[in-house]
Structure formats: C-alpha cells, structure tokens
Write a protein that holds these residues in place. Structure first.
Motif, PDB file in Angstrom:
ATOM      1  N   HIS A  49       0.864  -1.175   0.000  1.00  0.00           N
ATOM      2  CA  HIS A  49       0.000   0.000   0.000  1.00  0.00           C
ATOM      3  C   HIS A  49       0.902   1.227   0.000  1.00  0.00           C
ATOM      4  O   HIS A  49       1.805   1.333   0.806  1.00  0.00           O
ATOM      5  N   MET A  50       0.651   2.152  -0.913  1.00  0.00           N
ATOM      6  CA  MET A  50       1.459   3.356  -0.977  1.00  0.00           C
ATOM      7  C   MET A  50       0.638   4.533  -0.473  1.00  0.00           C
ATOM      8  O   MET A  50      -0.537   4.657  -0.779  1.00  0.00           O
ATOM      9  N   ALA A  51       1.281   5.369   0.320  1.00  0.00           N
ATOM     10  CA  ALA A  51       0.641   6.573   0.837  1.00  0.00           C
ATOM     11  C   ALA A  51       1.655   7.704   0.756  1.00  0.00           C
ATOM     12  O   ALA A  51       2.858   7.475   0.780  1.00  0.00           O
ATOM     13  N   THR A  52       1.158   8.908   0.672  1.00  0.00           N
ATOM     14  CA  THR A  52       2.016  10.074   0.578  1.00  0.00           C
ATOM     15  C   THR A  52       1.817  10.966   1.795  1.00  0.00           C
ATOM     16  O   THR A  52       0.678  11.215   2.199  1.00  0.00           O
ATOM     17  N   ALA A  53       2.929  11.414   2.352  1.00  0.00           N
ATOM     18  CA  ALA A  53       2.880  12.361   3.465  1.00  0.00           C
ATOM     19  C   ALA A  53       3.758  13.540   3.084  1.00  0.00           C
ATOM     20  O   ALA A  53       4.963  13.398   2.935  1.00  0.00           O
ATOM     21  N   SER A  54       3.140  14.691   2.900  1.00  0.00           N
ATOM     22  CA  SER A  54       3.900  15.864   2.470  1.00  0.00           C
ATOM     23  C   SER A  54       4.212  16.820   3.619  1.00  0.00           C
ATOM     24  O   SER A  54       4.864  17.832   3.411  1.00  0.00           O
ATOM     25  N   ASP A  55       3.744  16.487   4.818  1.00  0.00           N
ATOM     26  CA  ASP A  55       4.067  17.313   5.987  1.00  0.00           C
ATOM     27  C   ASP A  55       4.020  16.454   7.252  1.00  0.00           C
ATOM     28  O   ASP A  55       3.662  15.281   7.205  1.00  0.00           O
ATOM     29  N   SER A  56       4.403  17.040   8.380  1.00  0.00           N
ATOM     30  CA  SER A  56       4.494  16.276   9.621  1.00  0.00           C
ATOM     31  C   SER A  56       3.132  15.789  10.116  1.00  0.00           C
ATOM     32  O   SER A  56       3.045  14.714  10.714  1.00  0.00           O
ATOM     33  N   VAL A  57       2.083  16.529   9.841  1.00  0.00           N
ATOM     34  CA  VAL A  57       0.745  16.108  10.264  1.00  0.00           C
ATOM     35  C   VAL A  57       0.315  14.853   9.501  1.00  0.00           C
ATOM     36  O   VAL A  57      -0.165  13.882  10.082  1.00  0.00           O
ATOM     37  N   ALA A  58       0.525  14.860   8.185  1.00  0.00           N
ATOM     38  CA  ALA A  58       0.166  13.694   7.365  1.00  0.00           C
ATOM     39  C   ALA A  58       1.006  12.481   7.755  1.00  0.00           C
ATOM     40  O   ALA A  58       0.488  11.360   7.827  1.00  0.00           O
ATOM     41  N   LEU A  59       2.283  12.680   8.030  1.00  0.00           N
ATOM     42  CA  LEU A  59       3.138  11.575   8.459  1.00  0.00           C
ATOM     43  C   LEU A  59       2.635  11.008   9.792  1.00  0.00           C
ATOM     44  O   LEU A  59       2.540   9.795   9.959  1.00  0.00           O
ATOM     45  N   GLY A  60       2.287  11.875  10.707  1.00  0.00           N
ATOM     46  CA  GLY A  60       1.752  11.432  11.999  1.00  0.00           C
ATOM     47  C   GLY A  60       0.479  10.625  11.839  1.00  0.00           C
ATOM     48  O   GLY A  60       0.278   9.617  12.526  1.00  0.00           O
ATOM     49  N   GLN A  61      -0.389  11.045  10.930  1.00  0.00           N
ATOM     50  CA  GLN A  61      -1.632  10.315  10.688  1.00  0.00           C
ATOM     51  C   GLN A  61      -1.356   8.928  10.119  1.00  0.00           C
ATOM     52  O   GLN A  61      -2.015   7.960  10.496  1.00  0.00           O
ATOM     53  N   LEU A  62      -0.379   8.830   9.220  1.00  0.00           N
ATOM     54  CA  LEU A  62      -0.014   7.525   8.659  1.00  0.00           C
ATOM     55  C   LEU A  62       0.545   6.600   9.736  1.00  0.00           C
ATOM     56  O   LEU A  62       0.211   5.417   9.788  1.00  0.00           O
ATOM     57  N   PHE A 105       7.547  11.114  22.703  1.00  0.00           N
ATOM     58  CA  PHE A 105       7.950  11.258  21.304  1.00  0.00           C
ATOM     59  C   PHE A 105       6.896  10.670  20.380  1.00  0.00           C
ATOM     60  O   PHE A 105       6.537  11.272  19.374  1.00  0.00           O
ATOM     61  N   VAL A 106       6.373   9.477  20.700  1.00  0.00           N
ATOM     62  CA  VAL A 106       5.341   8.849  19.862  1.00  0.00           C
ATOM     63  C   VAL A 106       4.106   9.739  19.806  1.00  0.00           C
ATOM     64  O   VAL A 106       3.542   9.962  18.735  1.00  0.00           O
ATOM     65  N   ARG A 107       3.697  10.268  20.946  1.00  0.00           N
ATOM     66  CA  ARG A 107       2.514  11.147  20.973  1.00  0.00           C
ATOM     67  C   ARG A 107       2.728  12.382  20.107  1.00  0.00           C
ATOM     68  O   ARG A 107       1.844  12.782  19.346  1.00  0.00           O
ATOM     69  N   GLU A 108       3.897  13.007  20.238  1.00  0.00           N
ATOM     70  CA  GLU A 108       4.181  14.214  19.461  1.00  0.00           C
ATOM     71  C   GLU A 108       4.310  13.890  17.970  1.00  0.00           C
ATOM     72  O   GLU A 108       3.855  14.656  17.126  1.00  0.00           O
ATOM     73  N   LEU A 109       4.922  12.756  17.649  1.00  0.00           N
ATOM     74  CA  LEU A 109       5.058  12.341  16.256  1.00  0.00           C
ATOM     75  C   LEU A 109       3.689  12.126  15.628  1.00  0.00           C
ATOM     76  O   LEU A 109       3.405  12.613  14.535  1.00  0.00           O
ATOM     77  N   GLU A 110       2.814  11.417  16.323  1.00  0.00           N
ATOM     78  CA  GLU A 110       1.468  11.150  15.801  1.00  0.00           C
ATOM     79  C   GLU A 110       0.626  12.419  15.704  1.00  0.00           C
ATOM     80  O   GLU A 110      -0.253  12.503  14.855  1.00  0.00           O
ATOM     81  N   SER A 111       0.892  13.388  16.550  1.00  0.00           N
ATOM     82  CA  SER A 111       0.111  14.624  16.506  1.00  0.00           C
ATOM     83  C   SER A 111       0.629  15.581  15.431  1.00  0.00           C
ATOM     84  O   SER A 111       0.019  16.613  15.175  1.00  0.00           O
ATOM     85  N   GLY A 112       1.762  15.234  14.810  1.00  0.00           N
ATOM     86  CA  GLY A 112       2.281  16.052  13.724  1.00  0.00           C
ATOM     87  C   GLY A 112       3.177  17.180  14.164  1.00  0.00           C
ATOM     88  O   GLY A 112       3.473  18.088  13.388  1.00  0.00           O
ATOM     89  N   LYS A 113       3.645  17.126  15.400  1.00  0.00           N
ATOM     90  CA  LYS A 113       4.547  18.168  15.873  1.00  0.00           C
ATOM     91  C   LYS A 113       5.828  18.135  15.053  1.00  0.00           C
ATOM     92  O   LYS A 113       6.450  17.095  14.899  1.00  0.00           O
ATOM     93  N   ALA A 114       6.191  19.285  14.530  1.00  0.00           N
ATOM     94  CA  ALA A 114       7.428  19.376  13.757  1.00  0.00           C
ATOM     95  C   ALA A 114       8.589  19.060  14.696  1.00  0.00           C
ATOM     96  O   ALA A 114       8.644  19.539  15.821  1.00  0.00           O
ATOM     97  N   SER A 115       9.475  18.215  14.247  1.00  0.00           N
ATOM     98  CA  SER A 115      10.567  17.764  15.104  1.00  0.00           C
ATOM     99  C   SER A 115      11.839  17.626  14.296  1.00  0.00           C
ATOM    100  O   SER A 115      11.813  17.234  13.135  1.00  0.00           O
ATOM    101  N   CYS A 116      12.968  17.923  14.906  1.00  0.00           N
ATOM    102  CA  CYS A 116      14.237  17.741  14.221  1.00  0.00           C
ATOM    103  C   CYS A 116      14.812  16.352  14.506  1.00  0.00           C
ATOM    104  O   CYS A 116      15.913  16.037  14.106  1.00  0.00           O
TER     105      CYS A 116
END
Length: 77
Positions: free
Chosen positions: A3-16, A41-52
């Motif tokens: 399955h292919m999905a596209t994430a163009s920002d941190s919010v979309a990546l978090g949702q995936l 970290f998992v919570r912030e990643l899933e919520s789409g928080k921009a992170s370095c």
C-alpha cells in the motif's frame, strides 16, 4: 500487498503512523517500548509536531514495518 501513501508534511506523516499503529493493534506505549523511544515522542510524532529528531521518526517507521521513499516533485512516473 503493498500500500502506498504520501505524506507531504508532519501532520500527514503522523496520521499515517497512527493508522498503522492502530492497524497493528499497538498502543502508543507498546510502540514506544518496541521502538526504543519515549512515549512522549510517539505522541508528538502522531500529533504532527514538527521535530528535528528525524532519526527517531525513522526508527518508529522501521519498527512498524513502513518504508520511506523520497521522490523529487519534478520526477516523472
């Protein structure tokens, strides 16, 4: 099946990431433990928080069995 999905920002990546974690019936705590990262970290990643902390994000993706592919916007199919 791939399955292919596209994430163009941190919010979309978090949702995936959240969708795959839930598909695998893992809690955020379980994912954090297996991936060797903190629950915060998992919570912030899933919520789409921009992170370095890209390395940790890649570790979580790898733990879920997800593959990252980088494609240039100018690339043709």
């Amino acid at each position: 099946m791939i399955h292919m999905a596209t994430a163009s920002d941190s919010v979309a990546l978090g949702q995936l990431i959240r969708a795959e974690r839930k598909r695998q019936q893992l809690t955020q705590e379980q994912l954090a433990d297996v991936a060797g990262v903190g629950i915060r970290f998992v919570r912030e990643l899933e919520s789409g928080k921009a992170s370095c902390r890209v390395g940790l994000a890649l570790t979580v993706l790898q733990t879920l069995g997800l593959i990252v592919s980088i494609t240039s916007r100018g690339a043709s199919s």
